[in-house]
Design a protein around this motif. Structure first.
Motif, PDB file in Angstrom:
ATOM      1  N   LEU A  60      64.502  59.843  59.578  1.00  0.00           N
ATOM      2  CA  LEU A  60      65.016  58.945  58.546  1.00  0.00           C
ATOM      3  C   LEU A  60      64.030  57.810  58.276  1.00  0.00           C
ATOM      4  CD1 LEU A  60      68.727  58.635  59.756  1.00  0.00           C
ATOM      5  CD2 LEU A  60      67.870  59.992  57.836  1.00  0.00           C
ATOM      6  N   PRO A  61      63.958  57.334  57.022  1.00  0.00           N
ATOM      7  CA  PRO A  61      63.120  56.156  56.752  1.00  0.00           C
ATOM      8  C   PRO A  61      63.619  54.970  57.566  1.00  0.00           C
ATOM      9  CG  PRO A  61      64.518  56.682  54.866  1.00  0.00           C
ATOM     10  CD  PRO A  61      64.640  57.818  55.822  1.00  0.00           C
ATOM     11  N   ARG A  62      62.690  54.245  58.171  1.00  0.00           N
ATOM     12  CA  ARG A  62      63.108  53.243  59.155  1.00  0.00           C
ATOM     13  C   ARG A  62      62.081  52.132  59.269  1.00  0.00           C
ATOM     14  NH1 ARG A  62      61.181  53.588  64.243  1.00  0.00           N
ATOM     15  NH2 ARG A  62      60.748  55.817  63.909  1.00  0.00           N
ATOM     16  N   ASP A  63      62.541  50.891  59.065  1.00  0.00           N
ATOM     17  CA  ASP A  63      61.747  49.705  59.387  1.00  0.00           C
ATOM     18  C   ASP A  63      62.230  49.055  60.676  1.00  0.00           C
ATOM     19  OD1 ASP A  63      60.284  49.854  56.905  1.00  0.00           O
ATOM     20  OD2 ASP A  63      62.039  49.005  55.903  1.00  0.00           O
ATOM     21  N   LEU A  64      63.448  49.411  61.082  1.00  0.00           N
ATOM     22  CA  LEU A  64      64.066  48.824  62.267  1.00  0.00           C
ATOM     23  C   LEU A  64      65.108  49.800  62.794  1.00  0.00           C
ATOM     24  CD1 LEU A  64      64.857  46.338  64.139  1.00  0.00           C
ATOM     25  CD2 LEU A  64      66.468  45.699  62.321  1.00  0.00           C
ATOM     26  N   PHE A  65      65.171  49.937  64.119  1.00  0.00           N
ATOM     27  CA  PHE A  65      66.258  50.702  64.741  1.00  0.00           C
ATOM     28  C   PHE A  65      67.094  49.759  65.590  1.00  0.00           C
ATOM     29  CE2 PHE A  65      68.441  53.165  67.949  1.00  0.00           C
ATOM     30  CZ  PHE A  65      68.997  54.191  67.174  1.00  0.00           C
ATOM     31  N   ILE A  66      68.428  49.915  65.502  1.00  0.00           N
ATOM     32  CA  ILE A  66      69.349  49.076  66.265  1.00  0.00           C
ATOM     33  C   ILE A  66      70.191  49.947  67.194  1.00  0.00           C
ATOM     34  CG2 ILE A  66      71.265  47.442  66.150  1.00  0.00           C
ATOM     35  CD1 ILE A  66      70.279  46.616  63.389  1.00  0.00           C
ATOM     36  N   PHE A  67      70.062  49.703  68.501  1.00  0.00           N
ATOM     37  CA  PHE A  67      70.957  50.278  69.499  1.00  0.00           C
ATOM     38  C   PHE A  67      72.180  49.376  69.587  1.00  0.00           C
ATOM     39  CE2 PHE A  67      66.906  52.040  71.073  1.00  0.00           C
ATOM     40  CZ  PHE A  67      67.265  53.336  71.436  1.00  0.00           C
ATOM     41  N   MET A  68      73.373  49.908  69.295  1.00  0.00           N
ATOM     42  CA  MET A  68      74.565  49.074  69.211  1.00  0.00           C
ATOM     43  C   MET A  68      75.445  49.136  70.466  1.00  0.00           C
ATOM     44  SD  MET A  68      75.709  49.420  65.230  1.00  0.00           S
ATOM     45  CE  MET A  68      76.232  51.142  65.409  1.00  0.00           C
ATOM     46  N   GLY A  69      74.958  49.786  71.521  1.00  0.00           N
ATOM     47  CA  GLY A  69      75.722  49.814  72.763  1.00  0.00           C
ATOM     48  C   GLY A  69      76.067  51.208  73.224  1.00  0.00           C
ATOM     49  N   PHE A  94      62.874  60.870  72.078  1.00  0.00           N
ATOM     50  CA  PHE A  94      63.532  60.017  71.092  1.00  0.00           C
ATOM     51  C   PHE A  94      63.074  58.567  71.210  1.00  0.00           C
ATOM     52  CE2 PHE A  94      67.334  57.248  70.280  1.00  0.00           C
ATOM     53  CZ  PHE A  94      67.287  57.337  68.899  1.00  0.00           C
ATOM     54  N   PHE A  95      63.157  58.005  72.405  1.00  0.00           N
ATOM     55  CA  PHE A  95      62.798  56.595  72.568  1.00  0.00           C
ATOM     56  C   PHE A  95      61.321  56.360  72.248  1.00  0.00           C
ATOM     57  CE2 PHE A  95      61.829  52.705  74.936  1.00  0.00           C
ATOM     58  CZ  PHE A  95      62.875  51.888  74.529  1.00  0.00           C
ATOM     59  N   LYS A  96      60.468  57.264  72.695  1.00  0.00           N
ATOM     60  CA  LYS A  96      59.041  57.112  72.396  1.00  0.00           C
ATOM     61  C   LYS A  96      58.780  57.222  70.898  1.00  0.00           C
ATOM     62  CE  LYS A  96      57.405  58.636  76.922  1.00  0.00           C
ATOM     63  NZ  LYS A  96      56.687  59.676  77.696  1.00  0.00           N
ATOM     64  N   GLY A  97      59.591  58.048  70.216  1.00  0.00           N
ATOM     65  CA  GLY A  97      59.442  58.183  68.778  1.00  0.00           C
ATOM     66  C   GLY A  97      59.860  56.958  68.000  1.00  0.00           C
ATOM     67  N   LEU A  98      60.662  56.092  68.617  1.00  0.00           N
ATOM     68  CA  LEU A  98      61.093  54.860  67.961  1.00  0.00           C
ATOM     69  C   LEU A  98      60.102  53.719  68.113  1.00  0.00           C
ATOM     70  CD1 LEU A  98      64.844  54.701  69.089  1.00  0.00           C
ATOM     71  CD2 LEU A  98      64.008  55.329  66.816  1.00  0.00           C
ATOM     72  N   GLN A  99      59.175  53.840  69.036  1.00  0.00           N
ATOM     73  CA  GLN A  99      58.380  52.685  69.437  1.00  0.00           C
ATOM     74  C   GLN A  99      57.292  52.285  68.452  1.00  0.00           C
ATOM     75  OE1 GLN A  99      57.656  54.054  73.635  1.00  0.00           O
ATOM     76  NE2 GLN A  99      58.441  52.031  74.134  1.00  0.00           N
ATOM     77  N   ASN A 100      57.136  53.025  67.363  1.00  0.00           N
ATOM     78  CA  ASN A 100      56.152  52.625  66.357  1.00  0.00           C
ATOM     79  C   ASN A 100      56.703  51.584  65.400  1.00  0.00           C
ATOM     80  OD1 ASN A 100      57.938  54.472  65.184  1.00  0.00           O
ATOM     81  ND2 ASN A 100      56.435  55.118  63.652  1.00  0.00           N
ATOM     82  N   LYS A 101      57.991  51.272  65.522  1.00  0.00           N
ATOM     83  CA  LYS A 101      58.629  50.261  64.667  1.00  0.00           C
ATOM     84  C   LYS A 101      59.498  49.366  65.549  1.00  0.00           C
ATOM     85  CE  LYS A 101      57.138  51.944  60.690  1.00  0.00           C
ATOM     86  NZ  LYS A 101      58.008  52.731  59.802  1.00  0.00           N
ATOM     87  N   PRO A 102      59.907  48.205  65.027  1.00  0.00           N
ATOM     88  CA  PRO A 102      60.756  47.305  65.825  1.00  0.00           C
ATOM     89  C   PRO A 102      62.081  47.953  66.225  1.00  0.00           C
ATOM     90  CG  PRO A 102      59.829  46.135  63.950  1.00  0.00           C
ATOM     91  CD  PRO A 102      59.483  47.581  63.761  1.00  0.00           C
ATOM     92  N   MET A 103      62.575  47.546  67.388  1.00  0.00           N
ATOM     93  CA  MET A 103      63.877  47.956  67.892  1.00  0.00           C
ATOM     94  C   MET A 103      64.629  46.721  68.365  1.00  0.00           C
ATOM     95  SD  MET A 103      63.287  51.338  70.234  1.00  0.00           S
ATOM     96  CE  MET A 103      61.897  50.639  71.137  1.00  0.00           C
ATOM     97  N   LEU A 104      65.936  46.735  68.205  1.00  0.00           N
ATOM     98  CA  LEU A 104      66.814  45.725  68.773  1.00  0.00           C
ATOM     99  C   LEU A 104      67.942  46.438  69.500  1.00  0.00           C
ATOM    100  CD1 LEU A 104      67.124  43.278  65.724  1.00  0.00           C
ATOM    101  CD2 LEU A 104      65.701  42.956  67.752  1.00  0.00           C
ATOM    102  N   ALA A 105      68.545  45.764  70.481  1.00  0.00           N
ATOM    103  CA  ALA A 105      69.613  46.420  71.234  1.00  0.00           C
ATOM    104  C   ALA A 105      70.603  45.404  71.768  1.00  0.00           C
ATOM    105  CB  ALA A 105      69.033  47.228  72.396  1.00  0.00           C
ATOM    106  N   THR A 106      71.860  45.829  71.843  1.00  0.00           N
ATOM    107  CA  THR A 106      72.869  45.149  72.648  1.00  0.00           C
ATOM    108  C   THR A 106      73.548  46.212  73.495  1.00  0.00           C
ATOM    109  OG1 THR A 106      74.686  43.555  72.652  1.00  0.00           O
ATOM    110  CG2 THR A 106      74.749  45.292  70.949  1.00  0.00           C
ATOM    111  N   TRP A 107      74.512  45.815  74.305  1.00  0.00           N
ATOM    112  CA  TRP A 107      75.174  46.785  75.174  1.00  0.00           C
ATOM    113  C   TRP A 107      76.660  46.865  74.868  1.00  0.00           C
ATOM    114  CZ3 TRP A 107      74.035  44.029  80.510  1.00  0.00           C
ATOM    115  CH2 TRP A 107      74.675  42.786  80.556  1.00  0.00           C
TER     116      TRP A 107
END
Length: 345
Positions: A60-69, A94-107
């Motif tokens: 998917l097109p992505r400038d940011l990925f958010i882990f919501m818990g 999956f996680f390594k594939g996300l690392q080319n763009k910003p990520m944010l996370a909460t739990w």
């Protein structure tokens, strides 16, 4: 937060970090000349690190990925299991594939360490250490020093500035009011409380949030691990503490804002003065296949197979389009809203 302030050189080159009120976790980031956010991908509830939906997400097109818990399921087995699960996710394709763009996370509860857990969970401090270790948060970061994993980050130039507020609905949360199984609703035994001394966010996080929402932004994304807008359904949700739900609505009043949430293992779009886009689960099918009643659902469709959410911001048209994607190409749910209709009432 970003997966690392040191290891993501591409991220660091685009963004400078500003520390303000560090004891309250008030870390924000933006640069006047950076490109605005257009495509945000958000998801929750990963009980495995290998799944076709995770591979689909990376397309998917992505400038940011958010882990919501519920980013890992580690509420059984203690801290050693939590460490093991985080290591598996961190080393996954999956996680390594996300690392080319910003990520944010909460739990949420399963990566907090206790099913339906809140402020009384005895190992929450150890769990917080593992959460930040997973994301390679610097040992000197103020986020390491505060209680709770709430934080904020701002992207884009003035006029196209997006503030992403990551709430922590676990660390400070008061015990939930529950009823016996014979009185439970379809979604579980939680019911709304009339005890206004109970809290969802805790005093420190509420004070922080009041200051955060005074910062300039053209669009605010409020990330809550549990649903905010839907009416009480027996499961965990803000409606179980109506006074806290109303407090957040009052704080957001007049703001151009959207809430993103997870937890339920299905998707739905709800409205109670603010729009709540729920996306869950990335790797699990809901066993019931039908939702709990929700008179506040603003789009009739729900979706109950593995999924991920996608938010597109059209800065020229001043609209946002939220979509729920399954493993196929076509979205399962789609909803477009003009900025003017995102003003919280």
């Amino acid at each position: 937060m970003s997966s690392s302030q040191s290891s993501q050189s591409g991220f660091n080159s685009r963004r400078r970090f500003l520390a303000g009120l560090p004891a309250l976790g008030l870390i924000t980031a933006h640069a006047a000349d950076e490109a605005p956010l257009q495509d945000i991908v958000f998801g929750s509830c990963l009980d495995t690190h290998e799944h076709p939906m995770l591979d689909r997400t990376l397309t998917l097109p992505r400038d940011l990925f958010i882990f919501m818990g519920d980013n890992v399921y580690a509420d059984k087995g203690g801290i050693p299991m939590m460490q093991e699960k985080y290591a598996l996710l961190k080393n996954s394709r999956f996680f390594k594939g996300l690392q080319n763009k910003p990520m944010l996370a909460t739990w949420d509860d399963h990566d907090f360490g206790e099913n339906d857990g809140g402020g009384s969970y005895p190992h929450k401090n150890e769990a917080q250490v593992e959460f930040w270790n997973w994301l390679d948060e610097s040992a000197a970061s103020p986020r390491r020093q505060q209680e709770g994993v709430y934080h904020v980050q701002t992207f884009g130039p003035a006029g196209k500035r997006v503030q992403v507020v990551m709430l922590d609905t676990r660390y400070f949360r008061s015990p939930l009011k529950k009823v016996s199984k014979d009185k439970a609703m379809l979604g579980g035994s939680c019911v709304p409380t009339d005890d206004t001394s109970t809290t969802m966010l805790g005093a420190a996080q509420w004070a922080w949030l009041e200051q955060v929402l005074q910062q300039p932004a053209d669009l605010r994304l409020i990330v809550s691990s549990i649903q905010f807008a839907p009416e009480a359904h027996g499961g965990e949700c803000w409606a179980n503490m109506p006074h806290e739900q109303q407090r957040l609505l009052k704080l957001l009043q007049g703001q151009t804002a959207v809430i993103l949430s997870g937890d339920r293992h299905w998707c739905e779009f709800s409205y109670n003065g603010v729009i709540d886009f729920t996306s869950s689960s990335m790797t699990q099918k809901h066993p019931r296949g039908s939702p709990t009643p929700n008179k506040l659902r603003c789009v009739p469709q729900t979706y109950h197979l593995p999924n991920v959410g996608h938010l597109h911001i059209d800065w020229a048209a001043h609209t946002i389009t939220a979509k729920i994607f399954g493993e196929a190409n076509e979205p399962k749910i789609a909803h477009t809203v003009a900025f003017k209709d995102l003003k919280v009432t």
